[in-house]
Design a protein around this motif. Structure first.
Motif, mmCIF file in Angstrom:
data_model
loop_
_atom_site.group_PDB
_atom_site.id
_atom_site.type_symbol
_atom_site.label_atom_id
_atom_site.label_comp_id
_atom_site.label_asym_id
_atom_site.label_seq_id
_atom_site.Cartn_x
_atom_site.Cartn_y
_atom_site.Cartn_z
ATOM 1 N N VAL A 18 -3.660 -0.512 -6.716
ATOM 2 C CA VAL A 18 -4.149 0.427 -5.785
ATOM 3 C C VAL A 18 -2.943 1.471 -5.548
ATOM 4 N N ARG A 19 -3.463 2.707 -4.954
ATOM 5 C CA ARG A 19 -2.818 3.580 -4.322
ATOM 6 C C ARG A 19 -3.309 4.064 -3.149
ATOM 7 N N THR A 20 -2.517 4.691 -2.310
ATOM 8 C CA THR A 20 -2.996 5.199 -1.131
ATOM 9 C C THR A 20 -3.307 6.451 -0.968
ATOM 10 N N GLU A 21 -4.156 6.686 -0.017
ATOM 11 C CA GLU A 21 -4.425 8.372 0.100
ATOM 12 C C GLU A 21 -4.944 8.503 1.650
ATOM 13 N N TYR A 22 -4.760 9.697 2.041
ATOM 14 C CA TYR A 22 -4.829 9.954 3.498
ATOM 15 C C TYR A 22 -6.075 10.882 3.901
ATOM 16 N N ARG A 23 -6.858 10.497 4.644
ATOM 17 C CA ARG A 23 -8.009 11.442 5.043
ATOM 18 C C ARG A 23 -8.304 11.513 6.330
ATOM 19 N N ASN A 24 -7.978 12.633 7.300
ATOM 20 C CA ASN A 24 -8.428 12.622 8.693
ATOM 21 C C ASN A 24 -7.350 11.495 9.312
ATOM 22 N N ASN A 25 -6.239 11.720 8.865
ATOM 23 C CA ASN A 25 -5.225 11.089 9.572
ATOM 24 C C ASN A 25 -5.303 9.311 9.243
ATOM 25 N N LYS A 26 -5.915 9.135 8.280
ATOM 26 C CA LYS A 26 -6.457 7.559 8.391
ATOM 27 C C LYS A 26 -5.886 7.296 6.727
ATOM 28 N N ARG A 27 -5.550 6.025 6.666
ATOM 29 C CA ARG A 27 -4.802 5.468 5.346
ATOM 30 C C ARG A 27 -6.144 4.998 4.435
ATOM 31 N N TYR A 28 -6.215 5.135 3.618
ATOM 32 C CA TYR A 28 -7.542 4.630 2.767
ATOM 33 C C TYR A 28 -6.543 4.019 1.347
ATOM 34 N N ILE A 29 -7.109 2.919 0.592
ATOM 35 C CA ILE A 29 -6.559 2.576 -0.622
ATOM 36 C C ILE A 29 -7.673 2.787 -1.710
ATOM 37 N N ARG A 30 -7.172 3.193 -2.974
ATOM 38 C CA ARG A 30 -8.273 3.155 -4.238
ATOM 39 C C ARG A 30 -7.798 2.471 -5.134
ATOM 40 N N ILE A 31 -8.520 1.794 -5.864
ATOM 41 C CA ILE A 31 -8.221 0.981 -6.974
ATOM 42 C C ILE A 31 -8.238 1.718 -8.283
ATOM 43 N N TYR A 32 -6.994 1.736 -8.865
ATOM 44 C CA TYR A 32 -6.920 2.592 -10.357
ATOM 45 C C TYR A 32 -6.748 1.626 -11.365
ATOM 46 N N GLU A 33 -6.706 0.241 -11.125
ATOM 47 C CA GLU A 33 -6.610 -0.556 -12.135
ATOM 48 C C GLU A 33 -7.280 -1.969 -11.671
ATOM 49 N N LEU A 34 -8.293 -2.432 -12.439
ATOM 50 C CA LEU A 34 -8.542 -3.846 -11.939
ATOM 51 C C LEU A 34 -8.963 -4.707 -13.564
ATOM 52 N N VAL A 35 -8.028 -5.694 -13.385
ATOM 53 C CA VAL A 35 -7.969 -6.518 -14.754
ATOM 54 C C VAL A 35 -8.442 -7.959 -14.347
ATOM 55 N N PRO A 36 -9.844 -8.281 -14.958
ATOM 56 C CA PRO A 36 -10.213 -9.606 -14.752
ATOM 57 C C PRO A 36 -10.043 -10.686 -15.869
ATOM 58 N N ASN A 37 -9.653 -11.799 -15.388
ATOM 59 C CA ASN A 37 -9.444 -12.725 -16.301
ATOM 60 C C ASN A 37 -10.688 -13.968 -16.012
ATOM 61 N N ILE A 38 -11.427 -14.404 -16.833
ATOM 62 C CA ILE A 38 -12.475 -15.369 -16.687
ATOM 63 C C ILE A 38 -12.430 -16.681 -17.649
#
Length: 253
Positions: free
Chosen positions: A161-181
């Motif tokens: 994930v990476r973090t980003e700021y909106r309205n002085n709040k910290r959010y995370i955004r997934i930039y990679e999701l790897v599933p193993n099944i």
């Protein structure tokens, strides 16, 4: 400041309050507390299969799945195949047991996030479209309903994930999701695969189910990409709409 701006600010504050309103029977955890996070995730799955709109958690007892082109061979030569899944729904995620969670530290980018779980039975239902040629002379041009049962389905998800700021709040955004099944059994049924020959339709379904491991090994890369979209559809909205720090207890608690 005009009325519209007041309304927009009020709406943002209202959404922020809702985003922090955890149900009383779902406890918040400290950053990185994998045991607590696992217990809270399982309580959420057990008690809220219809999701929690206030936390932007969608229902996961019946989960729509995007249309997916699973096989798309070049249409040349004596044997080629195209197979597309349409109007699919996913049933069974409400029976998930989370077995381990790692990561979710104060700095979520410092380590990989891992989520491990198991589901006794995961079912896909919907429509399919198949075209192709087998052994030079057997033409396939089929549409119908399909169902797939994945038995004793186990998954490991690795997130970056990476973090980003909106309205002085910290959010995370997934930039990679790897599933193993991993799974114990895959059972699939395609209605009307040979619409003019029911016996041949039964035979092709039996062939698949008797040799499901070989088909799984062949199709696994496309299936994993499909499951990536499924898992992301379940959690992307939560991370986008709820500030990361609002999901956890402050350090002094």
């Amino acid at each position: 400041m005009d009325l519209l701006n007041y309304l927009l600010i009020g709406f943002q504050l209202f959404v922020g309050i809702l985003g922090q309103a955890f149900p009383s029977n779902i406890k918040k955890c400290h950053y990185g507390d994998g045991k607590c996070l696992m217990e809270s995730a399982n309580a959420l799955l057990k008690n809220y299969p219809k999701g929690i709109p206030e936390l932007n958690l969608k229902p996961f007892d019946v989960l729509p799945v995007k249309d997916w082109l699973l096989v798309n061979d070049s249409q040349v030569g004596g044997a080629w195949y195209s197979f597309e899944l349409l109007n699919q729904i996913n049933l069974g995620f409400e029976n998930t047991t989370i077995t381990q969670i790692r990561g979710f530290d104060r700095d979520p980018t410092s380590t990989k996030i891992e989520i491990h779980g198991k589901i006794p039975r995961l079912t896909y239902k919907g429509d399919y479209k198949a075209k192709g040629r087998m052994l030079w002379f057997v033409e396939i041009n089929s549409t119908g309903t399909s169902s797939s049962d994945f038995l004793n389905f186990e998954f490991d998800l690795t997130l970056k994930v990476r973090t980003e700021y909106r309205n002085n709040k910290r959010y995370i955004r997934i930039y990679e999701l790897v599933p193993n099944i991993r799974l114990e059994r895959w059972i699939m049924w395609l209605d009307d695969f040979f619409p003019d020959n029911f016996d041949l339709t039964i035979a092709i379904n039996n062939l698949f189910n008797h040799n499901w491991v070989e088909f799984w090994n062949e199709l696994e890369p496309g299936i994993l990409r499909l499951f990536e979209t499924v898992f992301r559809s379940m959690i992307d909205d939560l991370f986008h709409n709820v500030p990361y720090d609002d999901l956890f207890l402050p350090d002094e608690d």
